[in-house]
Motif scaffolding. Structure first.
Motif, PDB file in Angstrom:
ATOM      1  N   PRO A 275       0.834  -1.207   0.000  1.00  0.00           N
ATOM      2  CA  PRO A 275       0.000   0.000   0.000  1.00  0.00           C
ATOM      3  C   PRO A 275       0.868   1.257   0.000  1.00  0.00           C
ATOM      4  O   PRO A 275       1.911   1.299   0.666  1.00  0.00           O
ATOM      5  CB  PRO A 275      -0.789  -0.116   1.307  1.00  0.00           C
ATOM      6  N   THR A 276       0.480   2.236  -0.776  1.00  0.00           N
ATOM      7  CA  THR A 276       1.246   3.488  -0.870  1.00  0.00           C
ATOM      8  C   THR A 276       0.307   4.684  -0.886  1.00  0.00           C
ATOM      9  O   THR A 276      -0.880   4.562  -1.215  1.00  0.00           O
ATOM     10  CB  THR A 276       2.108   3.529  -2.147  1.00  0.00           C
ATOM     11  N   VAL A 277       0.861   5.835  -0.554  1.00  0.00           N
ATOM     12  CA  VAL A 277       0.168   7.107  -0.718  1.00  0.00           C
ATOM     13  C   VAL A 277       1.113   8.052  -1.443  1.00  0.00           C
ATOM     14  O   VAL A 277       2.325   8.041  -1.207  1.00  0.00           O
ATOM     15  CB  VAL A 277      -0.274   7.709   0.636  1.00  0.00           C
ATOM     16  N   ASP A 278       0.575   8.833  -2.362  1.00  0.00           N
ATOM     17  CA  ASP A 278       1.392   9.737  -3.173  1.00  0.00           C
ATOM     18  C   ASP A 278       1.573  11.087  -2.494  1.00  0.00           C
ATOM     19  O   ASP A 278       0.693  11.576  -1.780  1.00  0.00           O
ATOM     20  CB  ASP A 278       0.744   9.973  -4.533  1.00  0.00           C
ATOM     21  N   VAL A 279       2.730  11.688  -2.775  1.00  0.00           N
ATOM     22  CA  VAL A 279       2.963  13.100  -2.482  1.00  0.00           C
ATOM     23  C   VAL A 279       3.052  13.810  -3.821  1.00  0.00           C
ATOM     24  O   VAL A 279       3.798  13.372  -4.708  1.00  0.00           O
ATOM     25  CB  VAL A 279       4.268  13.314  -1.696  1.00  0.00           C
ATOM     26  N   ARG A 280       2.302  14.876  -3.967  1.00  0.00           N
ATOM     27  CA  ARG A 280       2.344  15.640  -5.215  1.00  0.00           C
ATOM     28  C   ARG A 280       2.509  17.120  -4.910  1.00  0.00           C
ATOM     29  O   ARG A 280       2.157  17.579  -3.834  1.00  0.00           O
ATOM     30  CB  ARG A 280       1.083  15.399  -6.051  1.00  0.00           C
ATOM     31  N   LEU A 281       3.034  17.834  -5.896  1.00  0.00           N
ATOM     32  CA  LEU A 281       3.132  19.287  -5.806  1.00  0.00           C
ATOM     33  C   LEU A 281       1.946  19.873  -6.547  1.00  0.00           C
ATOM     34  O   LEU A 281       1.714  19.549  -7.712  1.00  0.00           O
ATOM     35  CB  LEU A 281       4.438  19.774  -6.428  1.00  0.00           C
ATOM     36  N   ALA A 282       1.193  20.720  -5.862  1.00  0.00           N
ATOM     37  CA  ALA A 282       0.003  21.339  -6.456  1.00  0.00           C
ATOM     38  C   ALA A 282       0.212  22.840  -6.588  1.00  0.00           C
ATOM     39  O   ALA A 282       0.893  23.453  -5.759  1.00  0.00           O
ATOM     40  CB  ALA A 282      -1.225  21.040  -5.603  1.00  0.00           C
ATOM     41  N   TRP A 283      -0.401  23.422  -7.621  1.00  0.00           N
ATOM     42  CA  TRP A 283      -0.314  24.870  -7.828  1.00  0.00           C
ATOM     43  C   TRP A 283      -1.533  25.329  -8.617  1.00  0.00           C
ATOM     44  O   TRP A 283      -2.177  24.527  -9.298  1.00  0.00           O
ATOM     45  CB  TRP A 283       0.977  25.228  -8.561  1.00  0.00           C
ATOM     46  N   PRO A 284      -1.904  26.617  -8.532  1.00  0.00           N
ATOM     47  CA  PRO A 284      -3.061  27.118  -9.285  1.00  0.00           C
ATOM     48  C   PRO A 284      -2.842  26.977 -10.789  1.00  0.00           C
ATOM     49  O   PRO A 284      -1.757  27.273 -11.297  1.00  0.00           O
ATOM     50  CB  PRO A 284      -3.145  28.595  -8.869  1.00  0.00           C
ATOM     51  N   ARG A 285      -3.843  26.523 -11.475  1.00  0.00           N
ATOM     52  CA  ARG A 285      -3.721  26.246 -12.905  1.00  0.00           C
ATOM     53  C   ARG A 285      -3.300  27.483 -13.696  1.00  0.00           C
ATOM     54  O   ARG A 285      -2.570  27.377 -14.695  1.00  0.00           O
ATOM     55  CB  ARG A 285      -5.070  25.720 -13.428  1.00  0.00           C
ATOM     56  N   ASP A 286      -3.734  28.677 -13.277  1.00  0.00           N
ATOM     57  CA  ASP A 286      -3.455  29.898 -14.038  1.00  0.00           C
ATOM     58  C   ASP A 286      -2.333  30.726 -13.431  1.00  0.00           C
ATOM     59  O   ASP A 286      -2.242  31.929 -13.655  1.00  0.00           O
ATOM     60  CB  ASP A 286      -4.721  30.757 -14.152  1.00  0.00           C
ATOM     61  N   THR A 287      -1.422  30.121 -12.663  1.00  0.00           N
ATOM     62  CA  THR A 287      -0.375  30.889 -12.006  1.00  0.00           C
ATOM     63  C   THR A 287       0.528  31.602 -13.007  1.00  0.00           C
ATOM     64  O   THR A 287       0.810  31.087 -14.089  1.00  0.00           O
ATOM     65  CB  THR A 287       0.481  30.002 -11.094  1.00  0.00           C
ATOM     66  N   THR A 288       0.969  32.802 -12.631  1.00  0.00           N
ATOM     67  CA  THR A 288       1.952  33.545 -13.421  1.00  0.00           C
ATOM     68  C   THR A 288       3.240  33.754 -12.629  1.00  0.00           C
ATOM     69  O   THR A 288       4.108  34.514 -13.063  1.00  0.00           O
ATOM     70  CB  THR A 288       1.381  34.914 -13.838  1.00  0.00           C
ATOM     71  N   ASN A 289       3.368  33.108 -11.486  1.00  0.00           N
ATOM     72  CA  ASN A 289       4.553  33.268 -10.645  1.00  0.00           C
ATOM     73  C   ASN A 289       5.731  32.502 -11.260  1.00  0.00           C
ATOM     74  O   ASN A 289       5.700  31.276 -11.334  1.00  0.00           O
ATOM     75  CB  ASN A 289       4.260  32.750  -9.234  1.00  0.00           C
ATOM     76  N   PRO A 290       6.791  33.197 -11.693  1.00  0.00           N
ATOM     77  CA  PRO A 290       7.918  32.494 -12.313  1.00  0.00           C
ATOM     78  C   PRO A 290       8.567  31.479 -11.378  1.00  0.00           C
ATOM     79  O   PRO A 290       9.073  30.450 -11.839  1.00  0.00           O
ATOM     80  CB  PRO A 290       8.899  33.628 -12.655  1.00  0.00           C
ATOM     81  N   ALA A 291       8.566  31.753 -10.069  1.00  0.00           N
ATOM     82  CA  ALA A 291       9.210  30.837  -9.130  1.00  0.00           C
ATOM     83  C   ALA A 291       8.534  29.466  -9.134  1.00  0.00           C
ATOM     84  O   ALA A 291       9.196  28.438  -8.951  1.00  0.00           O
ATOM     85  CB  ALA A 291       9.196  31.432  -7.723  1.00  0.00           C
ATOM     86  N   VAL A 292       7.222  29.443  -9.330  1.00  0.00           N
ATOM     87  CA  VAL A 292       6.511  28.164  -9.379  1.00  0.00           C
ATOM     88  C   VAL A 292       7.008  27.346 -10.572  1.00  0.00           C
ATOM     89  O   VAL A 292       7.268  26.138 -10.455  1.00  0.00           O
ATOM     90  CB  VAL A 292       4.993  28.384  -9.478  1.00  0.00           C
TER      91      VAL A 292
END
Length: 302
Positions: A275-292
């Protein structure tokens, strides 16, 4: 009569830059060569600047030129202004490249260490000028922070079903069974079958903290039913301390459970399928932040 002020500020700055170089060289030919323009064009731009300001800035001589008193003062102000413009231009360029700026980031409580911390270490090394404002919370408040615009990116436990967000896989983490030291399944056993945990009294954190992870955990560890929840605790540490008390068992992510090292708890692996659980990185679909986007690039390079 002086020209009316130009509506194009960059055109005025170009004339000031031409004049600043001329003020250093005090020679039209040498200044034109530095600027990579023809000498007559430079002369025309300096005359245009003088008309715009309404005062003479230079006196032409047979050997070059000299600055008027006003010209000397304009040259000094132009030098300061152009230095600020150049510095601001560099900052904007760095911002677009993700080298400066701000990243409001949230970790998920159950996922520190491993590839999550390795990813952030690489990102900080590659973009040291980005201010990372970090916090830690459960998946549900992290998702709420992203949707409200309070966060730029967050680590979450999936599945997360939000059309306004995008997610990228970071790692899969094994689920272990946490048992009291004196429990029969903790003695002389390396792996535990699903059938052996049916109807055992269990402790979990509240489902509202991360509904997707909660449901996925139950579906993998108790696929045929028999999940008997008798206690809830607010976080992983308190959950493991409840197990150490001797009354309950728990399914916990391996990294967090091993890092906490709560006395009185034994960790055992499950029989296949793991059994496993995932870790994911989430962000707003319309982001304009270059750092993301640069954080995502680091993830792609992993």
């Amino acid at each position: 009569m002086p020209d009316s002020p130009s509506r194009d500020p960059w055109w005025d700055l170009r004339r000031l830059r031409y004049f600043a170089v001329l003020a250093e060289e005090l020679h039209f030919t040498r200044a034109a060569a530095r600027l990579h323009i023809a000498q007559p064009a430079l002369s025309q731009q300096i005359r245009a600047l003088e008309r715009q300001l309404g005062v003479p800035l230079v006196h032409r001589t047979s050997r070059g030129c000299v600055l008027t008193e006003v010209g000397q003062r304009v040259a000094a102000e132009a030098g300061r202004l152009l230095a600020e413009v150049d510095a601001g231009t560099d900052r904007i360029r760095d911002l677009v490249r993700g080298r400066e700026g701000r990243l409001r980031l949230a970790y998920t409580r159950s996922a520190r260490g491993g590839r999550v911390d390795a990813l952030m270490t690489r990102f900080r090394a590659a973009h040291p000028d980005v201010e990372v404002v970090a916090e830690t919370a459960w998946t549900a408040p992290n998702v709420a922070g992203l949707l409200a615009g309070r966060l730029d990116a967050a680590f979450v436990r999936t599945p997360v079903e939000e059309p306004g967000l995008r997610c990228r896989f970071v790692e899969a983490e094994e689920l272990l069974l946490a048992l009291p030291t004196g429990h029969p399944l903790a003695v002389g056993r390396r792996r535990i079958s699903r059938a052996e945990v049916v109807d055992l009294p269990a402790v979990m954190w509240p489902r509202d903290n991360g509904p997707g992870m909660f449901d996925r955990t139950i579906a993998q560890v108790w696929p045929q039913g028999g999940f008997r929840l008798v206690r809830q605790e607010p976080d992983d540490e308190q959950l493991l301390r409840a197990v150490a008390g001797g009354d309950v068992v728990a399914a916990v992510p391996a990294g967090r459970a091993r890092a906490l090292k709560v006395p009185g708890v034994r960790l055992r692996r499950f029989t296949a399928p793991t059994p496993t659980v995932d870790v994911r990185l989430a962000w707003p679909r319309d982001t304009t932040n270059p750092a993301v986007h640069h954080l995502l690039a680091q993830l792609d390079d992993a």
